[in-house]
Design an enzyme around this catalytic site. Structure first.
Site, PDB file in Angstrom:
ATOM      1  N   HIS A   1      45.807  38.242  41.777  1.00  0.00           N
ATOM      2  CA  HIS A   1      44.767  39.194  42.196  1.00  0.00           C
ATOM      3  C   HIS A   1      45.142  40.536  41.577  1.00  0.00           C
ATOM      4  O   HIS A   1      46.305  40.947  41.626  1.00  0.00           O
ATOM      5  CB  HIS A   1      44.718  39.323  43.730  1.00  0.00           C
TER       6      HIS A   1
ATOM      7  N   CYS B   1      38.023  39.228  40.951  1.00  0.00           N
ATOM      8  CA  CYS B   1      38.704  40.518  40.875  1.00  0.00           C
ATOM      9  C   CYS B   1      39.268  40.788  39.482  1.00  0.00           C
ATOM     10  O   CYS B   1      39.272  41.936  39.018  1.00  0.00           O
ATOM     11  CB  CYS B   1      39.832  40.567  41.907  1.00  0.00           C
TER      12      CYS B   1
END
Length: 545
Positions: A35, A105
């Site tokens: 992430h 993301c």
């Protein structure tokens, strides 16, 4: 131009579990389930199933990042960045667009990094989903990854904070505006510190030279100047600003004026109306028709315009008061005309941007301008005058190009669309006054240096954001210019319009030249009008060959 550092924060959603479990589950080792977030302007920005979010760096439930990589420095101004971010969150990175493996993301971080500093995030992060899906049991990890993704959220709020957020849907926007003002003040303070430090270094050299030459009285001078410096850097500890701080303020003002002088000057109207005459006339028209709260707003307007107080003197209900003056049809039309004339003079003030930011929720000013074709001729002239004068300051001229949309009269609009509509309507009007002001607005739009000189930034913007919209605007304005050329424009209006057209052929290098060739008239038709117009015609013709 000031720059801000851009960092990539890399987190492992699995917190080390992927490296252990992946060989067993899919027969291939995966170092982490990545992430990422972009940290810039002292905030962390990232994309989740809830949409684009931001927080204080390192304060998500994931804790501190596993890695922090410097991607570079950005010179994109903070207001432009916020507009860009709003455009993304309302289009390609809205909450309903999130896809765990294909639009996540990391894609957001890569696009944001490209925009800010022209570099992407590491390829191994972007390639991870394909590596997983290509394995036989890769799909079995998807539910687990989805569960891990839920931890990429800002730290859990307290109950009172959550309640406040539920009751105030505009809270995020208010926070962002407050952060913007704080950012501007902090940048100003940094510049002040830098100037003071530079000045102190020069004085230190001078003091050493004087001491070396035997001038002992310099020590007393040194103590006095050090005290002044401390007072300038810490104004809260001093009841009055030091002379040194005031000098620096004056120097900063002179530098800003020099910046304005060196840029392509906008067409504005500073002396068309006298503020004392316009304000007194307005007061006479509305005397006895105001509530107590509106009377207070009128007094605030007096302080702002006639007593030269800053825009901080205008209260929270000031724009509601302006909205009533502009939209209450029980008041005579002269009230609206005088109000617009006062606003046009207010647009010349350096800090008018703070007033404009108060209007980002209700859009009182721009909604009224959007209806320009429904107003009386006198009101239309007032709206066009207000728009022209808004180009006096860099910040307010950028405000007129904002792309964030809102609904008005069952259609979507934005500042840039309103500005374009006013410009086109005015230019193509039968009124010579409106034509003059329309040519001024289009000239000012075309000469916005931010829009034309930084082509690389324009190219990085996604579809639907500021420059892409402005490319479309350039085409729309070109069509209006060509239609205007079919009349008999004055030399001044023709010069402004040719100057704008010369800019538009630079920004829209295919569509605008094609329009000129297909629709006409050929700019060469006006050759011989004046030397300055001939020069512009040559520039346009060179791009249309």
């Amino acid at each position: 131009m000031t720059s801000s550092r851009v960092d990539l924060y890399i987190y492992d959603l699995s917190k080390g579990m992927a490296a252990i479990m992946s060989p067993i589950i899919i027969g291939k080792k995966i170092d982490g389930v990545w992430h990422t977030a972009i940290t810039v302007y002292e905030r962390e920005y990232f994309f989740t199933a809830s949409g684009v979010e931001n927080c204080i760096p390192g304060t998500t439930a994931l804790g501190p990042p596993l890695k922090q990589i410097k991607l570079g420095e950005t010179q994109v101004p903070y207001p432009v960045f916020i507009e860009y971010l709003n455009g993304l969150s309302q289009s390609s990175y809205g909450a309903n667009t999130y896809q765990l493996l294909s639009h996540n993301c990391n894609n957001f971080s890569d696009e944001l990094a490209q925009f800010l500093c022209g570099t992407g995030i590491p390829k191994y992060i972007l390639d991870l989903p394909n590596e997983v899906l290509q394995t036989n049991l890769g799909s079995t990890l998807v539910p687990l990854i989805s569960q891990w993704e839920q931890s990429a959220r800002p730290t859990v709020q307290t109950q009172s904070e959550a309640t406040t957020r539920e009751k105030s849907p505009d809270l995020d926007q208010q926070i962002e505006e407050a952060r913007y003002k704080s950012f501007v003040l902090e940048q100003r303070r940094k510049k002040l510190k830098e100037k003071l430090a530079k000045r102190e270094r020069k004085k230190e050299k001078r003091r050493k030279k004087l001491i070396k030459e035997g001038h002992s009285e310099v020590l007393e001078l040194e103590e006095t100047e050090m005290a002044d410096t401390e007072a300038a850097l810490n104004p809260s500890e001093s009841s009055l600003p030091s002379e040194q701080a005031m000098q620096l303020e004056e120097e900063e003002r002179r530098q800003e004026e020099e910046r304005k002088r060196l840029r392509d000057p906008p067409v504005i109207y500073k002396t068309l109306h006298d503020i004392n005459v316009e304000f007194d006339a307005l007061v006479g028209l509305i005397d006895g028709k105001l509530s107590q709260e509106e009377q207070t707003s009128l007094e605030e307007l007096h302080k702002f315009m006639l007593e030269d107080e800053g825009s901080w003197v205008l209260g929270e209900t000031f724009l509601v008061f302006i909205g009533r003056l502009l939209n209450d049809k029980t008041l005579p039309v002269e009230v609206r005309v005088k109000t617009l004339n006062v606003l046009a003079l207010a647009a010349l003030k350096d800090d008018v941007i703070l007033l404009l930011h108060q209007d980002r929720r209700e859009h009182i000013l721009m909604n009224y301008a959007f209806d320009i074709d429904r107003h009386s001729l006198e009101e239309q002239e007032g709206v066009a005058l207000f728009m022209c004068n808004m180009f006096e300051n860099l910040s307010s001229s950028e405000w007129m190009l904002y792309i964030s949309e809102w609904a008005y009269n069952n259609q979507q609009t934005s500042n840039i669309r309103v500005t374009t509509k006013v410009a086109v309507h005015s230019l193509l009007s039968d009124s010579s006054v409106l034509q003059e002001r329309g040519s001024a607005i289009i000239h000012n739009l075309a000469c916005k240096e931010k829009m034309f000189k930084n082509f690389k930034i324009r190219q990085r913007l996604p579809k639907g954001s500021l420059s892409k919209v402005f490319d479309d605007v350039a085409v729309e304005l070109t069509m209006a210019l060509l239609q205007f050329f079919n009349g008999k424009p004055s030399e001044e209006n023709l010069f402004r319009c040719m100057k704008a057209l010369a800019k538009f052929v630079e920004i829209s290098r295919q569509e605008v030249p094609q329009l000129i060739q297909m629709i006409g008239p050929d700019p060469k038709t006006f050759k011989g009008t004046s030397p300055r117009i001939d020069e512009l015609i040559e520039k346009i013709s060179s791009k249309c060959r």
